[in-house]
Design a protein around this motif. Structure first.
Motif, short mmCIF file in Angstrom:
data_model
loop_
_atom_site.label_atom_id
_atom_site.label_comp_id
_atom_site.label_asym_id
_atom_site.label_seq_id
_atom_site.Cartn_x
_atom_site.Cartn_y
_atom_site.Cartn_z
N SER A 91 15.52 67.32 53.93
CA SER A 91 14.55 68.20 53.23
C SER A 91 14.83 69.67 53.48
O SER A 91 14.62 70.50 52.60
CB SER A 91 13.12 67.87 53.68
N LEU A 94 17.47 70.55 50.91
CA LEU A 94 16.96 70.56 49.54
C LEU A 94 16.03 71.74 49.32
O LEU A 94 16.07 72.39 48.26
CB LEU A 94 16.25 69.24 49.24
N ASP A 95 15.20 72.04 50.31
CA ASP A 95 14.30 73.21 50.22
C ASP A 95 15.10 74.50 50.18
O ASP A 95 14.83 75.40 49.38
CB ASP A 95 13.34 73.25 51.40
N ALA A 98 16.76 75.32 46.91
CA ALA A 98 15.82 75.60 45.82
C ALA A 98 15.29 77.03 45.92
O ALA A 98 14.50 77.45 45.07
CB ALA A 98 14.67 74.59 45.85
N GLU A 99 15.73 77.76 46.94
CA GLU A 99 15.30 79.16 47.09
C GLU A 99 16.07 80.04 46.11
O GLU A 99 17.19 79.71 45.70
CB GLU A 99 15.52 79.61 48.53
N TRP A 104 19.43 77.38 42.44
CA TRP A 104 18.88 76.13 41.93
C TRP A 104 17.37 76.28 41.90
O TRP A 104 16.79 76.99 42.73
CB TRP A 104 19.26 74.95 42.81
N THR A 105 16.74 75.63 40.97
CA THR A 105 15.29 75.77 40.84
C THR A 105 14.54 74.52 41.27
O THR A 105 13.32 74.49 41.21
CB THR A 105 14.91 76.12 39.39
N ASP A 106 15.27 73.50 41.65
CA ASP A 106 14.63 72.25 42.08
C ASP A 106 15.33 71.70 43.32
O ASP A 106 16.25 72.32 43.83
CB ASP A 106 14.63 71.23 40.94
N ARG A 107 14.89 70.55 43.74
CA ARG A 107 15.43 69.93 44.95
C ARG A 107 16.28 68.70 44.61
O ARG A 107 16.32 67.74 45.36
CB ARG A 107 14.28 69.53 45.88
N ASP A 108 16.98 68.74 43.49
CA ASP A 108 17.73 67.59 43.01
C ASP A 108 18.86 67.23 43.97
O ASP A 108 19.83 67.97 44.12
CB ASP A 108 18.28 67.87 41.62
N GLU A 109 18.74 66.07 44.58
CA GLU A 109 19.74 65.60 45.55
C GLU A 109 21.07 65.25 44.89
O GLU A 109 22.11 65.25 45.55
CB GLU A 109 19.17 64.39 46.28
N ARG A 111 22.95 66.97 43.16
CA ARG A 111 23.91 68.08 43.21
C ARG A 111 24.81 68.04 44.45
O ARG A 111 25.83 68.70 44.49
CB ARG A 111 23.16 69.41 43.19
#
Length: 199
Positions: A91, A94-95, A98-99, A104-109, A111
């Motif tokens: 996490s 992923l967090d 997403a910053e 990236w605008t999401d936490r899509d794993e 990638r």
């Protein structure tokens, strides 16, 4: 010790002198060096569970083994006065990615081509192994059996977002430390594993 000597002398030690604890200042150097490991996006999504007291170590071995009579390997490994369990936190990565500065605008794993949270915790573990050699200690990295993960987590109250990537036993090498039979295979040479310019 010269760095080249540290690398050359690094090996997995499987027996420890139970009467020689790891000095507190050495233990802290092991941990201070671990957090110098690289991490993707400087996410630093790791944690380290340090087990030193006999009760803590016994709880670890009870949670991660089947409770039967210990074999020779386990008997020797249980003599280690210090256990460090590196844990990874997906996490945190992923967090972090997403910053806004990562784009990236999401936490899509999806990638992530490989689980860098585990890779980075492994690099931290390697720094502990190398520091142990530099401090005159022996150490061994070994896995926690997958079917024992739930018992291990429960025994130490580990939050759900953290996953153990293995365990490091650390101490002064004991008299019964045999060379691993696996070493008979020999170390593969650079010419066998390096491909220059193309495969």
């Amino acid at each position: 010790m010269e760095f080249a000597d540290v690398v050359r002398r690094r090996r997995m030690v499987r027996d420890y002198d139970p009467d020689r604890p790891v000095p507190a200042e050495v233990r802290e150097r092991l941990l201070e060096h671990a957090i110098r490991a690289p991490s993707a996006g400087f996410s630093q999504g790791w944690a380290f569970l340090v087990l030193e007291s006999p009760e803590e170590r016994d709880r670890f071995w009870a949670a991660t083994t089947d409770g039967g009579a210990p074999d020779r390997w386990l008997t020797r490994m249980r003599r280690a006065p210090l256990l460090i369990v590196p844990l990874s936190n997906k996490s945190a990565y992923l967090d972090r990615y997403a910053e806004p500065d990562k784009g990236w605008t999401d936490r899509d794993e999806a990638r992530w081509s490989v689980p860098y949270w585990d890779v980075d915790a492994g690099m931290a573990a390697l720094l502990i192994l190398l520091t142990a050699v530099d401090e005159g200690l022996g150490a061994c990295f070994f896995g926690i059996p997958g079917d024992r993960g739930t018992a291990f987590r429960a025994a130490f109250g580990i939050p759900g977002e953290f996953r153990p990537v293995g365990c490091l036993s650390i101490g002064y090498a004991g008299a019964e430390d045999p060379r691993s039979p696996s070493l008979r295979r020999g170390r593969r040479g650079v010419e066998e594993v390096v491909h220059r310019g193309t495969w």
